[in-house]
Design an enzyme around this catalytic site. Structure first.
Site, PDB file in Angstrom:
ATOM      1  N   SER A  26      29.177   0.429  -3.352  1.00  0.00           N
ATOM      2  CA  SER A  26      28.179   1.393  -2.872  1.00  0.00           C
ATOM      3  C   SER A  26      28.827   2.603  -2.194  1.00  0.00           C
ATOM      4  O   SER A  26      29.852   2.482  -1.520  1.00  0.00           O
ATOM      5  CB  SER A  26      27.256   0.711  -1.877  1.00  0.00           C
ATOM      6  OG  SER A  26      26.494   1.687  -1.197  1.00  0.00           O
ATOM      7  N   THR A  73      19.203  -2.572  -1.601  1.00  0.00           N
ATOM      8  CA  THR A  73      19.433  -2.159  -2.985  1.00  0.00           C
ATOM      9  C   THR A  73      19.217  -3.341  -3.932  1.00  0.00           C
ATOM     10  O   THR A  73      18.785  -4.425  -3.501  1.00  0.00           O
ATOM     11  CB  THR A  73      20.834  -1.502  -3.130  1.00  0.00           C
ATOM     12  OG1 THR A  73      20.920  -0.915  -4.442  1.00  0.00           O
ATOM     13  CG2 THR A  73      21.969  -2.485  -2.928  1.00  0.00           C
ATOM     14  N   LYS A  77      14.972  -4.902  -3.624  1.00  0.00           N
ATOM     15  CA  LYS A  77      14.051  -3.844  -3.187  1.00  0.00           C
ATOM     16  C   LYS A  77      12.583  -4.279  -3.212  1.00  0.00           C
ATOM     17  O   LYS A  77      11.787  -3.790  -2.422  1.00  0.00           O
ATOM     18  CB  LYS A  77      14.219  -2.591  -4.054  1.00  0.00           C
ATOM     19  CG  LYS A  77      15.437  -1.753  -3.712  1.00  0.00           C
ATOM     20  CD  LYS A  77      15.447  -0.473  -4.528  1.00  0.00           C
ATOM     21  CE  LYS A  77      16.671   0.367  -4.237  1.00  0.00           C
ATOM     22  NZ  LYS A  77      16.653   1.655  -4.928  1.00  0.00           N
ATOM     23  N   ASP A 113      13.829   6.843  -1.590  1.00  0.00           N
ATOM     24  CA  ASP A 113      14.280   7.312  -2.912  1.00  0.00           C
ATOM     25  C   ASP A 113      13.349   8.409  -3.432  1.00  0.00           C
ATOM     26  O   ASP A 113      13.808   9.412  -3.994  1.00  0.00           O
ATOM     27  CB  ASP A 113      14.285   6.157  -3.928  1.00  0.00           C
ATOM     28  CG  ASP A 113      15.500   5.245  -3.753  1.00  0.00           C
ATOM     29  OD1 ASP A 113      16.530   5.716  -3.237  1.00  0.00           O
ATOM     30  OD2 ASP A 113      15.407   4.063  -4.128  1.00  0.00           O
ATOM     31  N   ALA A 147      11.269   3.298 -16.613  1.00  0.00           N
ATOM     32  CA  ALA A 147      10.095   2.780 -15.892  1.00  0.00           C
ATOM     33  C   ALA A 147      10.513   1.627 -14.993  1.00  0.00           C
ATOM     34  O   ALA A 147       9.694   0.788 -14.626  1.00  0.00           O
ATOM     35  CB  ALA A 147       9.027   2.343 -16.884  1.00  0.00           C
ATOM     36  N   GLY A 148      11.800   1.582 -14.626  1.00  0.00           N
ATOM     37  CA  GLY A 148      12.313   0.537 -13.726  1.00  0.00           C
ATOM     38  C   GLY A 148      12.088   0.936 -12.276  1.00  0.00           C
ATOM     39  O   GLY A 148      11.238   1.784 -11.971  1.00  0.00           O
ATOM     40  N   TYR A 242      25.085   9.028 -10.767  1.00  0.00           N
ATOM     41  CA  TYR A 242      26.105   9.874 -10.127  1.00  0.00           C
ATOM     42  C   TYR A 242      27.516   9.353 -10.369  1.00  0.00           C
ATOM     43  O   TYR A 242      28.490   9.961  -9.942  1.00  0.00           O
ATOM     44  CB  TYR A 242      25.832  10.025  -8.619  1.00  0.00           C
ATOM     45  CG  TYR A 242      25.610   8.726  -7.895  1.00  0.00           C
ATOM     46  CD1 TYR A 242      26.680   7.957  -7.467  1.00  0.00           C
ATOM     47  CD2 TYR A 242      24.323   8.255  -7.669  1.00  0.00           C
ATOM     48  CE1 TYR A 242      26.480   6.753  -6.815  1.00  0.00           C
ATOM     49  CE2 TYR A 242      24.107   7.053  -7.016  1.00  0.00           C
ATOM     50  CZ  TYR A 242      25.191   6.304  -6.594  1.00  0.00           C
ATOM     51  OH  TYR A 242      24.979   5.113  -5.957  1.00  0.00           O
TER      52      TYR A 242
HETATM   53  P1  NAP Z   1      16.282  -0.871 -13.385  1.00  0.00           P
HETATM   54  O1  NAP Z   1      15.116  -1.193 -12.515  1.00  0.00           O
HETATM   55  O2  NAP Z   1      17.117  -1.971 -13.929  1.00  0.00           O
HETATM   56  O3  NAP Z   1      15.688  -0.031 -14.641  1.00  0.00           O
HETATM   57  C1  NAP Z   1      16.518   0.316 -15.726  1.00  0.00           C
HETATM   58  C2  NAP Z   1      15.782   1.294 -16.649  1.00  0.00           C
HETATM   59  O4  NAP Z   1      16.706   1.675 -17.681  1.00  0.00           O
HETATM   60  C3  NAP Z   1      14.563   0.706 -17.357  1.00  0.00           C
HETATM   61  O5  NAP Z   1      13.610   1.716 -17.550  1.00  0.00           O
HETATM   62  C4  NAP Z   1      15.157   0.232 -18.703  1.00  0.00           C
HETATM   63  O6  NAP Z   1      14.220   0.208 -19.766  1.00  0.00           O
HETATM   64  C5  NAP Z   1      16.149   1.356 -18.958  1.00  0.00           C
HETATM   65  N1  NAP Z   1      17.223   0.938 -19.850  1.00  0.00           N
HETATM   66  C6  NAP Z   1      18.243   0.097 -19.556  1.00  0.00           C
HETATM   67  N2  NAP Z   1      19.052  -0.035 -20.632  1.00  0.00           N
HETATM   68  C7  NAP Z   1      18.512   0.723 -21.626  1.00  0.00           C
HETATM   69  C8  NAP Z   1      18.894   1.013 -22.954  1.00  0.00           C
HETATM   70  N3  NAP Z   1      19.995   0.480 -23.494  1.00  0.00           N
HETATM   71  N4  NAP Z   1      18.131   1.868 -23.672  1.00  0.00           N
HETATM   72  C9  NAP Z   1      17.024   2.427 -23.129  1.00  0.00           C
HETATM   73  N5  NAP Z   1      16.607   2.194 -21.864  1.00  0.00           N
HETATM   74  C10 NAP Z   1      17.342   1.357 -21.123  1.00  0.00           C
HETATM   75  O7  NAP Z   1      17.308   0.108 -12.666  1.00  0.00           O
HETATM   76  P2  NAP Z   1      16.972   1.195 -11.523  1.00  0.00           P
HETATM   77  O8  NAP Z   1      17.178   0.614 -10.196  1.00  0.00           O
HETATM   78  O9  NAP Z   1      15.654   1.795 -11.847  1.00  0.00           O
HETATM   79  O10 NAP Z   1      18.159   2.261 -11.736  1.00  0.00           O
HETATM   80  C11 NAP Z   1      18.167   3.135 -12.852  1.00  0.00           C
HETATM   81  C12 NAP Z   1      19.277   4.180 -12.681  1.00  0.00           C
HETATM   82  O11 NAP Z   1      18.997   5.036 -11.581  1.00  0.00           O
HETATM   83  C13 NAP Z   1      20.654   3.566 -12.399  1.00  0.00           C
HETATM   84  O12 NAP Z   1      21.594   4.261 -13.171  1.00  0.00           O
HETATM   85  C14 NAP Z   1      20.872   3.837 -10.917  1.00  0.00           C
HETATM   86  O13 NAP Z   1      22.234   3.979 -10.596  1.00  0.00           O
HETATM   87  C15 NAP Z   1      20.137   5.156 -10.749  1.00  0.00           C
HETATM   88  N6  NAP Z   1      19.697   5.384  -9.359  1.00  0.00           N
HETATM   89  C16 NAP Z   1      20.193   6.473  -8.697  1.00  0.00           C
HETATM   90  C17 NAP Z   1      19.787   6.744  -7.400  1.00  0.00           C
HETATM   91  C18 NAP Z   1      20.328   7.952  -6.669  1.00  0.00           C
HETATM   92  O14 NAP Z   1      20.209   8.017  -5.438  1.00  0.00           O
HETATM   93  N7  NAP Z   1      20.892   8.913  -7.367  1.00  0.00           N
HETATM   94  C19 NAP Z   1      18.862   5.889  -6.761  1.00  0.00           C
HETATM   95  C20 NAP Z   1      18.355   4.790  -7.471  1.00  0.00           C
HETATM   96  C21 NAP Z   1      18.801   4.540  -8.772  1.00  0.00           C
HETATM   97  P3  NAP Z   1      13.332  -1.116 -20.068  1.00  0.00           P
HETATM   98  O15 NAP Z   1      12.249  -1.137 -19.018  1.00  0.00           O
HETATM   99  O16 NAP Z   1      12.791  -0.845 -21.421  1.00  0.00           O
HETATM  100  O17 NAP Z   1      14.259  -2.289 -19.976  1.00  0.00           O
END
Ligand code: NAP
Length: 294
Positions: A26, A73, A77, A113, A147-148, A242
């Site tokens: 992290s 995280t 969450k 967030d 949509a995660g 990032y």
């Molecule tokens: P998550 O709940 O696991 O959701 C993952 C998302 O990615 C879902 O919509 C999933 O689709 C999609 N996905 C995964 N593999 C895929 C593939 N091969 N093809 C198409 N879609 C795919 O994860 P999260 O917590 O939302 O995090 C998502 C991203 O945001 C991560 O990269 C994380 O590092 C980033 N993030 C950044 C910040 C920041 O402060 N900059 C904060 C939070 C998160 P399905 O629903 O169809 O499986």
């Protein structure tokens, strides 16, 4: 006299940390510790790796008088919500807490967030701040990829900022539809959900936000180049990822002359908002930003 086996007393009076699994990679300690130090607050930001079965004990420990609270995280969450005394309405709607504040013997849950994303977009020149300090994105079409968990926060944040329309594109359509239905409960604008990027149409003043993990571990983009090429020249592309700092999506966007940015600014702002919730003080943004860039 031997000091072997004895722990040195910590020079810090207060504790705060990150609950998750894994947490070792992290960026949060790098961001938060310099902020506490800069303001002369004797608090230490720690990493608290926590398995599912340890979550209750970990959260309960935050009631100790030395604890300011925590960040939360993946994968906890959602699971922390029923363990807290009070949940902020935005975090309740999103269904996820990323910040716990220990105050007056109670644990309060927040989601920074969503507002962190809005502050980041504003920092990149989008939208306006109204007289109450809220960021408005009136007139923009938001195209949300994913949509995660992160996408849920983004969707509610974008809706609260008054975007003109919200389009949610996700690999599994049902998840996009569920998120659209949830957002629609408090948002009057149109929300569309789809799973095939080929059905995406261009609108003027679009913001494309990648909230999928595509591009994090592989050199791939969540959007085919020919679909991105349909968008107007005023489109802004934001990738929440990032690490790496330059994803395939960002390369595509920049090659097409579009303005684009990675997720470091969101990381910074969600952290700054959490810092203020714990301490009641404005976060030293310049200190946190330079710590993150190092
Ligand atoms: P998550 O709940 O696991 O959701 C993952 C998302 O990615 C879902 O919509 C999933 O689709 C999609 N996905 C995964 N593999 C895929 C593939 N091969 N093809 C198409 N879609 C795919 O994860 P999260 O917590 O939302 O995090 C998502 C991203 O945001 C991560 O990269 C994380 O590092 C980033 N993030 C950044 C910040 C920041 O402060 N900059 C904060 C939070 C998160 P399905 O629903 O169809 O499986």
């Amino acid at each position: 006299m031997s000091t072997k086996g004895k722990q040195r007393p910590s020079p810090y009076k207060l504790r705060v940390g990150l609950i998750g699994n894994p947490v070792a990679h992290s960026f949060s300690p790098r961001l938060q510790q310099p902020a506490f130090d800069a303001l002369g607050i004797s608090a230490r930001y720690e990493l608290w790796p926590t398995q599912d079965e340890q979550l209750l004990e970990r959260v309960s420990s935050l009631c100790g008088k030395l604890y300011l609270g925590a960040n939360v995280t993946i994968p906890h969450k959602q699971a922390v919500l029923p363990l807290l005394d009070k949940i902020d309405p935005l975090a309740e709607s999103i269904g996820a807490v990323n910040t716990i504040v220990h105050q007056d013997d109670y644990l309060h849950g927040y989601n920074t967030d969503a507002p962190g994303l809005l502050h980041a977009l504003h920092e990149h020149g989008l939208g306006e701040v109204d007289k109450d300090g809220n960021i408005s994105l009136h007139g923009y079409t938001a195209v949300l990829l994913g949509a995660g968990g992160a996408a849920r926060g983004a969707a509610f944040g974008l809706a609260s900022a008054g975007v003109k329309r919200l389009i949610i594109l996700n690999r599994h359509l049902e998840r996009a539809q569920r998120l659209a239905a949830d957002v629609q409960q408090t948002y009057d604008g149109p929300v569309f959900s789809l799973s095939d990027p080929n059905f995406l149409l261009s609108h003027s003043s679009s913001i494309i936000i990648n909230a999928t993990s595509v591009g994090m571990h592989e050199d791939a983009s969540p959007l085919p180049a020919e679909v991105l090429a349909r968008f107007d020249a005023d489109t802004f592309v934001y990738d929440m990822i990032y690490n790496p700092i330059q994803t395939h999506l960002l390369c595509q966007a920049r090659a097409m002359g579009l303005n684009a940015a990675n997720g470091l600014s969101m990381l910074l702002h969600q952290g700054a908002l959490a810092f203020t919730l714990w301490t009641g003080k404005p976060a030293p943004l310049a200190v946190m930003r330079s710590a993150l860039m190092r």
